[in-house]
Scaffold this motif. Structure first.
Motif, PDB file in Angstrom:
ATOM      1  N   ASP A  20       0.445  -1.188   0.096  1.00 37.79           N
ATOM      2  CA  ASP A  20       0.666  -0.072  -0.045  1.00 37.79           C
ATOM      3  C   ASP A  20       1.198   1.244  -0.011  1.00 37.79           C
ATOM      4  OD1 ASP A  20      -2.936  -1.403   0.035  1.00 37.79           O
ATOM      5  OD2 ASP A  20      -2.444  -1.801   2.383  1.00 37.79           O
ATOM      6  N   TYR A  21       2.390   0.640   0.660  1.00 38.79           N
ATOM      7  CA  TYR A  21       2.960   2.520   1.152  1.00 38.79           C
ATOM      8  C   TYR A  21       4.447   1.726  -0.090  1.00 38.79           C
ATOM      9  CZ  TYR A  21      -0.238   4.973   3.885  1.00 38.79           C
ATOM     10  OH  TYR A  21      -2.064   5.661   3.645  1.00 38.79           O
ATOM     11  N   SER A  22       5.007   2.591  -0.366  1.00 35.66           N
ATOM     12  CA  SER A  22       6.140   2.790  -1.064  1.00 35.66           C
ATOM     13  C   SER A  22       7.498   3.574  -0.445  1.00 35.66           C
ATOM     14  CB  SER A  22       6.640   2.480  -1.810  1.00 35.66           C
ATOM     15  OG  SER A  22       6.937   2.272  -2.863  1.00 35.66           O
ATOM     16  N   PRO A  23       8.367   3.404  -0.219  1.00 31.09           N
ATOM     17  CA  PRO A  23       9.717   4.525   0.826  1.00 31.09           C
ATOM     18  C   PRO A  23      10.120   5.016  -0.851  1.00 31.09           C
ATOM     19  CG  PRO A  23      10.769   2.009   0.392  1.00 31.09           C
ATOM     20  CD  PRO A  23       9.136   1.843   0.084  1.00 31.09           C
ATOM     21  N   GLU A  24      10.668   6.207  -0.008  1.00 29.50           N
ATOM     22  CA  GLU A  24      11.615   7.249  -1.007  1.00 29.50           C
ATOM     23  C   GLU A  24      13.019   6.117  -1.238  1.00 29.50           C
ATOM     24  OE1 GLU A  24      11.927  11.192   0.092  1.00 29.50           O
ATOM     25  OE2 GLU A  24      10.331  11.445  -0.657  1.00 29.50           O
ATOM     26  N   TYR A  25      13.511   5.845  -2.643  1.00 31.37           N
ATOM     27  CA  TYR A  25      14.088   5.285  -2.931  1.00 31.37           C
ATOM     28  C   TYR A  25      15.922   6.192  -2.531  1.00 31.37           C
ATOM     29  CZ  TYR A  25      17.353   1.888  -5.556  1.00 31.37           C
ATOM     30  OH  TYR A  25      18.690   0.738  -5.518  1.00 31.37           O
ATOM     31  N   SER A  26      16.338   5.207  -1.538  1.00 30.24           N
ATOM     32  CA  SER A  26      17.972   6.170  -2.034  1.00 30.24           C
ATOM     33  C   SER A  26      18.864   5.513  -2.782  1.00 30.24           C
ATOM     34  CB  SER A  26      18.285   6.045  -0.761  1.00 30.24           C
ATOM     35  OG  SER A  26      19.582   6.638  -0.192  1.00 30.24           O
ATOM     36  N   GLU A  27      19.026   6.503  -3.523  1.00 28.64           N
ATOM     37  CA  GLU A  27      20.164   5.907  -4.556  1.00 28.64           C
ATOM     38  C   GLU A  27      21.421   5.520  -4.240  1.00 28.64           C
ATOM     39  OE1 GLU A  27      20.293   5.049  -8.066  1.00 28.64           O
ATOM     40  OE2 GLU A  27      18.489   6.725  -8.200  1.00 28.64           O
ATOM     41  N   SER A  28      21.841   5.438  -2.851  1.00 29.83           N
ATOM     42  CA  SER A  28      23.397   4.900  -2.443  1.00 29.83           C
ATOM     43  C   SER A  28      22.647   4.386  -0.867  1.00 29.83           C
ATOM     44  CB  SER A  28      23.664   6.018  -2.014  1.00 29.83           C
ATOM     45  OG  SER A  28      23.994   7.565  -1.564  1.00 29.83           O
ATOM     46  N   LYS A  29      23.710   3.353  -0.266  1.00 26.46           N
ATOM     47  CA  LYS A  29      23.044   2.580   0.874  1.00 26.46           C
ATOM     48  C   LYS A  29      22.780   3.556   1.915  1.00 26.46           C
ATOM     49  CE  LYS A  29      24.641  -0.579   3.408  1.00 26.46           C
ATOM     50  NZ  LYS A  29      25.524  -1.426   4.444  1.00 26.46           N
ATOM     51  N   ILE A  30      22.217   3.347   2.114  1.00 27.30           N
ATOM     52  CA  ILE A  30      21.996   4.540   3.741  1.00 27.30           C
ATOM     53  C   ILE A  30      22.835   3.928   5.116  1.00 27.30           C
ATOM     54  CG2 ILE A  30      19.963   5.009   6.125  1.00 27.30           C
ATOM     55  CD1 ILE A  30      17.629   4.843   3.225  1.00 27.30           C
ATOM     56  N   LYS A  31      23.196   4.847   5.561  1.00 26.39           N
ATOM     57  CA  LYS A  31      24.765   4.720   6.789  1.00 26.39           C
ATOM     58  C   LYS A  31      24.219   4.243   7.755  1.00 26.39           C
ATOM     59  CE  LYS A  31      27.934   4.093   6.143  1.00 26.39           C
ATOM     60  NZ  LYS A  31      29.210   2.680   5.132  1.00 26.39           N
ATOM     61  N   LYS A  32      25.005   3.591   8.736  1.00 26.96           N
ATOM     62  CA  LYS A  32      24.033   3.313  10.061  1.00 26.96           C
ATOM     63  C   LYS A  32      23.963   5.107  11.315  1.00 26.96           C
ATOM     64  CE  LYS A  32      24.019   0.472  13.746  1.00 26.96           C
ATOM     65  NZ  LYS A  32      25.618  -1.745  13.500  1.00 26.96           N
ATOM     66  N   GLU A  33      24.225   5.414  10.931  1.00 28.23           N
ATOM     67  CA  GLU A  33      24.291   6.722  11.204  1.00 28.23           C
ATOM     68  C   GLU A  33      24.070   7.422  13.245  1.00 28.23           C
ATOM     69  OE1 GLU A  33      24.822   9.262   7.980  1.00 28.23           O
ATOM     70  OE2 GLU A  33      26.555   8.948   7.804  1.00 28.23           O
ATOM     71  N   ASN A  34      22.540   7.555  12.401  1.00 24.94           N
ATOM     72  CA  ASN A  34      21.695   7.535  13.794  1.00 24.94           C
ATOM     73  C   ASN A  34      20.947   6.583  14.757  1.00 24.94           C
ATOM     74  OD1 ASN A  34      22.280  10.286  13.023  1.00 24.94           O
ATOM     75  ND2 ASN A  34      20.615  10.680  11.288  1.00 24.94           N
ATOM     76  N   ASP A  35      20.272   7.673  15.872  1.00 25.44           N
ATOM     77  CA  ASP A  35      19.599   5.929  17.087  1.00 25.44           C
ATOM     78  C   ASP A  35      18.456   5.866  15.790  1.00 25.44           C
ATOM     79  OD1 ASP A  35      21.513   5.939  17.934  1.00 25.44           O
ATOM     80  OD2 ASP A  35      20.472   7.370  19.786  1.00 25.44           O
ATOM     81  N   ASP A  36      18.149   6.435  15.397  1.00 25.74           N
ATOM     82  CA  ASP A  36      16.284   6.363  14.732  1.00 25.74           C
ATOM     83  C   ASP A  36      16.902   6.841  13.215  1.00 25.74           C
ATOM     84  OD1 ASP A  36      14.906   5.847  17.472  1.00 25.74           O
ATOM     85  OD2 ASP A  36      15.211   8.538  17.291  1.00 25.74           O
ATOM     86  N   LEU A  37      15.668   5.967  12.338  1.00 28.29           N
ATOM     87  CA  LEU A  37      15.894   6.675  11.219  1.00 28.29           C
ATOM     88  C   LEU A  37      14.395   6.571  10.406  1.00 28.29           C
ATOM     89  CD1 LEU A  37      17.080   5.952   8.631  1.00 28.29           C
ATOM     90  CD2 LEU A  37      16.941   3.703   8.236  1.00 28.29           C
ATOM     91  N   VAL A  38      13.982   7.722   9.811  1.00 24.15           N
ATOM     92  CA  VAL A  38      12.242   7.678   9.708  1.00 24.15           C
ATOM     93  C   VAL A  38      12.594   7.523   7.907  1.00 24.15           C
ATOM     94  CG1 VAL A  38      10.898   9.336   9.289  1.00 24.15           C
ATOM     95  CG2 VAL A  38      12.335   9.218  11.496  1.00 24.15           C
ATOM     96  N   LEU A  39      11.441   6.891   7.995  1.00 23.95           N
ATOM     97  CA  LEU A  39      11.044   6.166   5.790  1.00 23.95           C
ATOM     98  C   LEU A  39      10.509   6.803   5.577  1.00 23.95           C
ATOM     99  CD1 LEU A  39      12.089   2.482   5.964  1.00 23.95           C
ATOM    100  CD2 LEU A  39      13.359   4.758   5.134  1.00 23.95           C
ATOM    101  N   LYS A  40      10.302   7.931   4.915  1.00 19.45           N
ATOM    102  CA  LYS A  40       9.050   8.614   4.505  1.00 19.45           C
ATOM    103  C   LYS A  40       8.753   6.974   3.458  1.00 19.45           C
ATOM    104  CE  LYS A  40       7.626  12.941   2.346  1.00 19.45           C
ATOM    105  NZ  LYS A  40       7.856  14.164   1.494  1.00 19.45           N
ATOM    106  N   LEU A  41       6.995   6.556   3.640  1.00 24.52           N
ATOM    107  CA  LEU A  41       6.307   6.395   2.697  1.00 24.52           C
ATOM    108  C   LEU A  41       5.585   7.021   1.445  1.00 24.52           C
ATOM    109  CD1 LEU A  41       5.965   3.038   5.248  1.00 24.52           C
ATOM    110  CD2 LEU A  41       8.201   3.872   3.388  1.00 24.52           C
ATOM    111  N   ARG A  42       4.944   7.095   0.316  1.00 23.07           N
ATOM    112  CA  ARG A  42       4.426   7.249  -0.405  1.00 23.07           C
ATOM    113  C   ARG A  42       2.841   5.924  -1.337  1.00 23.07           C
ATOM    114  NH1 ARG A  42       3.597  11.510  -3.172  1.00 23.07           N
ATOM    115  NH2 ARG A  42       5.540  12.486  -2.361  1.00 23.07           N
TER     116      ARG A  42
END
Ligand SMILES: Cc1cc2nc3c(=O)[nH]c(=O)nc-3n(C[C@H](O)[C@H](O)[C@H](O)COP(=O)(O)O)c2cc1C
Length: 412
Positions: free
Chosen positions: A286-308
């Motif tokens: 029902d929802y699909s994330p915004e695609y990131s061309e490069s691998k999302i790095k493990k930096e912050n404690d939280d990661l927010v994905l924007k879904l459309r």
């Protein structure tokens, strides 16, 4: 699920090296509920002892035209047969059958029986490709024999080429397909089935998907094929075992593989005009994330994905009068109410509703219980918790009944 129950199958075994594989075929047919009667040529008995078939089928094996009893085997078996299979079929029986020669039990039975006849040739490549054999096969096809092309691979004679006896599951699928129920509303109809889950990519290594195995959709595909429909599958992410099991039986069924909800929508849109019935058993995101061309790095404690929100495939398809549209509803709450809304909002003919939580959850499991909702306000039908193959059979029968009663001209 036994697909051949109450069918009388006469299995004619002729003298090829693949005779021993025919024992496995007899065993599978018996397991699928058929009453199997084996008839062997004299040469076939040199490869496998009739005792083996007798023990597998629990029926007497016929090897002679002139037995010392009142039974006239070629006529009795010919009349009794719902189906005659010749497996393996030698070049010799193919030649004889194509000219109506009746000089032994098998060839005489073939001339005597009005039942559908399926031929499974198996022989050395040169024998198979010999123009005489090829012409004999064409002649058999002209006389309505159904012929399964042999496989290519290493043959018993040590040669690599065409002529191998096909896998038992493939023969079984060929039988189911060609036994198609001519009285079914689905006979000869084109059915587009979507199945499996979609995969929404987050970045080059990660994705969001769901637990759909595709089993429900494959069970329906099998059922529609048995009813004589021409099925095409649009296949999302499925269990490789389910895909393998289906393809072993129905290797010539067209399957178009897709990944995301967007891909599935494109595939359905491209194909829909060529089909009489759309059956959407897939679990589409029902929802699909915004695609990131490069691998999302493990930096912050939280990661927010924007879904459309993805586009609703069934809703977006323009509905045509002479076609049937079937959707699925998988809901954890207010199942029937949500399924009814889906039926109306998306202008569907049927919705198959299934639970996705609790002990009888359908998704990813072998069993399910479903409710069938229809646009004519005929009472909702419940199919109790059972194997998905049983669900598919019951649902197809119910759809057929309702289509016949409510729109007799539809799918004609
Ligand atoms: C070891 C052996 C293997 C054979 N395998 C085959 C075979 O796979 N396919 C075939 O058409 N003929 C095969 N033949 C030849 C047939 O047995 C022969 O044509 C025979 O006449 C067939 O008789 P039937 O059709 O009455 O059973 C084989 C013969 C032998 C000796």
């Amino acid at each position: 699920m036994v697909q051949l129950s109450k069918k009388n199958i006469v299995l004619c075994v002729t003298g090829g090296i693949a005779c021993y594989k025919s024992v496995m075929l007899a065993s599978l047919l018996k397991k699928e509920g058929a009453n199997v009667f084996v008839v062997m040529t004299k040469n076939a008995t040199k490869f496998v002892n009739p005792v083996t078939f007798k023990n597998i089928t629990k029926n007497k094996v016929t090897t002679k035209m002139f037995a010392n009893d009142d039974f006239v085997p070629h006529i009795s078996l010919a009349d009794l047969a719902d189906l005659v299979i010749i497996a393996p079929a030698t070049a010799n029986i193919i030649a004889k059958a194509s000219y109506g020669i009746a000089d032994d039990m098998v060839s005489t039975l073939l001339v005597s029986s009005k039942a559908p006849k399926f031929i499974i040739p198996a022989m050395n490549t040169n024998m198979y490709l010999n123009p005489i054999t090829q012409e004999n096969i064409q002649r058999l096809k002209k006389f309505d024999f159904k012929v399964l092309e042999p496989d290519t691979g290493m043959l018993a004679c040590g040669v690599e080429g065409v002529g191998r006896f096909p896998e038992i599951e493939k023969i079984y699928g060929f039988i189911l397909k060609n036994l198609g129920d001519r009285n079914s509303v689905f006979y000869n109809k084109k059915i587009l089935i979507t199945l499996g889950g979609t995969v929404e990519d987050i970045d080059p290594v990660r994705c969001i998907t769901n637990r759909s195995s595709g089993k429900m959709g494959f069970s329906f595909a099998e059922e529609f094929i048995i009813k004589g429909a021409n099925v095409k599958i649009i296949c999302g992410n499925v269990s490789s075992l389910e895909l393998h099991n289906f393809q072993k039986k129905f290797c010539d069924t067209e399957i178009q593989f897709v990944r995301s909800a967007k891909d599935m929508k494109e595939a359905v849109t491209q194909n829909i005009d060529n089909f009489d019935l759309l059956f959407m058993a897939s679990a589409v995101a029902d929802y699909s994330p915004e695609y990131s061309e490069s691998k999302i790095k493990k930096e912050n404690d939280d990661l927010v994905l924007k879904l459309r929100k993805t586009e609703d495939i069934l809703k977006s398809i323009p509905k045509k009068e002479n076609k049937i549209y079937v959707g699925f509803a998988a809901e954890s709450d207010n199942l029937i109410e949500n399924a009814k809304n889906k039926l109306i909002k998306k202008q569907l003919d049927f919705v198959i509703a299934n639970e996705i939580v609790g002990e009888q959850a359908a998704i990813g499991n072998d069993k399910a219980s479903v409710f069938i909702l229809n646009k004519w306000n005929v009472d909702i039908k419940k199919i109790d918790y059972s194997q998905k193959s049983v669900i598919a059979k019951s649902v197809c029968n119910e759809l057929e009944e309702l289509i016949k009663k409510n729109t007799p001209s539809l799918l004609k």
